[in-house]
Design a protein around this motif. Structure first.
Motif, PDB file in Angstrom:
ATOM      1  N   LEU A 122      -6.638  19.241 -59.550  1.00 57.46           N
ATOM      2  CA  LEU A 122      -6.455  18.558 -60.822  1.00 57.46           C
ATOM      3  C   LEU A 122      -5.362  19.247 -61.635  1.00 57.46           C
ATOM      4  O   LEU A 122      -4.482  18.595 -62.212  1.00 57.46           O
ATOM      5  CB  LEU A 122      -7.770  18.526 -61.607  1.00 57.46           C
ATOM      6  CG  LEU A 122      -7.735  17.823 -62.957  1.00 57.46           C
ATOM      7  CD1 LEU A 122      -7.311  16.369 -62.779  1.00 57.46           C
ATOM      8  CD2 LEU A 122      -9.088  17.900 -63.641  1.00 57.46           C
ATOM      9  N   LYS A 172      -3.747   8.386 -57.048  1.00 57.36           N
ATOM     10  CA  LYS A 172      -4.488   9.514 -57.623  1.00 57.36           C
ATOM     11  C   LYS A 172      -5.918   9.105 -57.957  1.00 57.36           C
ATOM     12  O   LYS A 172      -6.872   9.860 -57.726  1.00 57.36           O
ATOM     13  CB  LYS A 172      -3.794  10.023 -58.887  1.00 57.36           C
ATOM     14  CG  LYS A 172      -2.582  10.857 -58.637  1.00 57.36           C
ATOM     15  CD  LYS A 172      -1.993  11.319 -59.953  1.00 57.36           C
ATOM     16  CE  LYS A 172      -0.714  12.085 -59.766  1.00 57.36           C
ATOM     17  NZ  LYS A 172      -0.138  12.511 -61.045  1.00 57.36           N
ATOM     18  N   LYS A 173      -6.032   7.919 -58.529  1.00 61.42           N
ATOM     19  CA  LYS A 173      -7.348   7.422 -58.910  1.00 61.42           C
ATOM     20  C   LYS A 173      -8.240   7.282 -57.671  1.00 61.42           C
ATOM     21  O   LYS A 173      -9.406   7.699 -57.685  1.00 61.42           O
ATOM     22  CB  LYS A 173      -7.177   6.069 -59.619  1.00 61.42           C
ATOM     23  CG  LYS A 173      -8.357   5.590 -60.378  1.00 61.42           C
ATOM     24  CD  LYS A 173      -7.995   4.313 -61.134  1.00 61.42           C
ATOM     25  CE  LYS A 173      -9.124   3.832 -61.998  1.00 61.42           C
ATOM     26  NZ  LYS A 173      -8.759   2.609 -62.717  1.00 61.42           N
ATOM     27  N   TRP A 185      -9.032  10.759 -56.363  1.00 66.14           N
ATOM     28  CA  TRP A 185     -10.008  11.426 -57.216  1.00 66.14           C
ATOM     29  C   TRP A 185     -11.415  10.841 -56.988  1.00 66.14           C
ATOM     30  O   TRP A 185     -12.391  11.571 -56.895  1.00 66.14           O
ATOM     31  CB  TRP A 185      -9.592  11.307 -58.679  1.00 66.14           C
ATOM     32  CG  TRP A 185     -10.554  11.991 -59.596  1.00 66.14           C
ATOM     33  CD1 TRP A 185     -11.432  11.411 -60.436  1.00 66.14           C
ATOM     34  CD2 TRP A 185     -10.754  13.395 -59.727  1.00 66.14           C
ATOM     35  NE1 TRP A 185     -12.174  12.360 -61.097  1.00 66.14           N
ATOM     36  CE2 TRP A 185     -11.771  13.593 -60.677  1.00 66.14           C
ATOM     37  CE3 TRP A 185     -10.169  14.508 -59.127  1.00 66.14           C
ATOM     38  CZ2 TRP A 185     -12.221  14.846 -61.046  1.00 66.14           C
ATOM     39  CZ3 TRP A 185     -10.620  15.766 -59.492  1.00 66.14           C
ATOM     40  CH2 TRP A 185     -11.632  15.925 -60.441  1.00 66.14           C
TER      41      TRP A 185
END
Length: 163
Positions: free
Chosen positions: A107, A79-80, A83
């Motif tokens: 998100l 996810k990091k 993102w």
């Protein structure tokens, strides 16, 4: 003479009957003790088997929790990265209203997914705690059975000693 022989014979028969009763009593007590020993061994075997099952279950739960923890870390890292990638792409492009909405929706979906996973994990933990409580109660029952058998053996020994 006949009377003395008759009395002597009756005494011998009485003595044999008493001896036979004593032997029968000893045999009954021995059988009872053997049965008690078999019950005790069965209970101990059952206890050992349950202990092994509990140990196996705990190990399985630990492995599952480690695997879930690794999966959480992997997902968080992914996810990091995603993102960061989205943020970089967004910075490099002109941010239109549609792109902003898409990012916001992503998100929001990720947050919903994280919340759902957390709720699932909490349900699993509650289930594991209930299972552990059941196993503890089962162990308590086994201990009570064992104590009852020991008490009965003690009473039996006292009864045998009195004979």
């Amino acid at each position: 003479d006949d009377i003395i022989a008759k009395i002597k014979r009756e005494d011998e028969l009485e003595q044999q009957a008493r001896k036979r009763k004593a032997e029968e009593t000893v045999a009954i007590v021995a059988e009872f003790q053997n049965e008690r020993q078999r019950q005790k061994e069965a209970l101990e075997r059952e206890h050992r088997e349950q202990e092994a099952k509990i140990q196996e279950y705990n190990e399985m739960i630990n492995r599952r929790m480690l695997k879930e923890e690794e999966e959480k870390k992997r997902i968080a890292e992914e996810k990091k990265r995603n993102w960061k990638k989205v943020a970089e792409e967004t910075q490099n492009q002109t941010q239109s209203k549609e792109e902003f909405e898409m990012l916001r929706n992503m998100l929001w979906e990720e947050e919903l997914e994280a919340k759902r996973k957390q709720e699932e994990e909490e349900a699993i933990i509650r289930s594991m705690q209930q299972k552990e409580e059941m196993m503890r109660q089962n162990q308590d029952q086994i201990a009570a059975k064992k104590e009852m058998i020991e008490r009965m053996e003690h009473e039996e020994k006292e009864a045998v000693d009195r004979m």
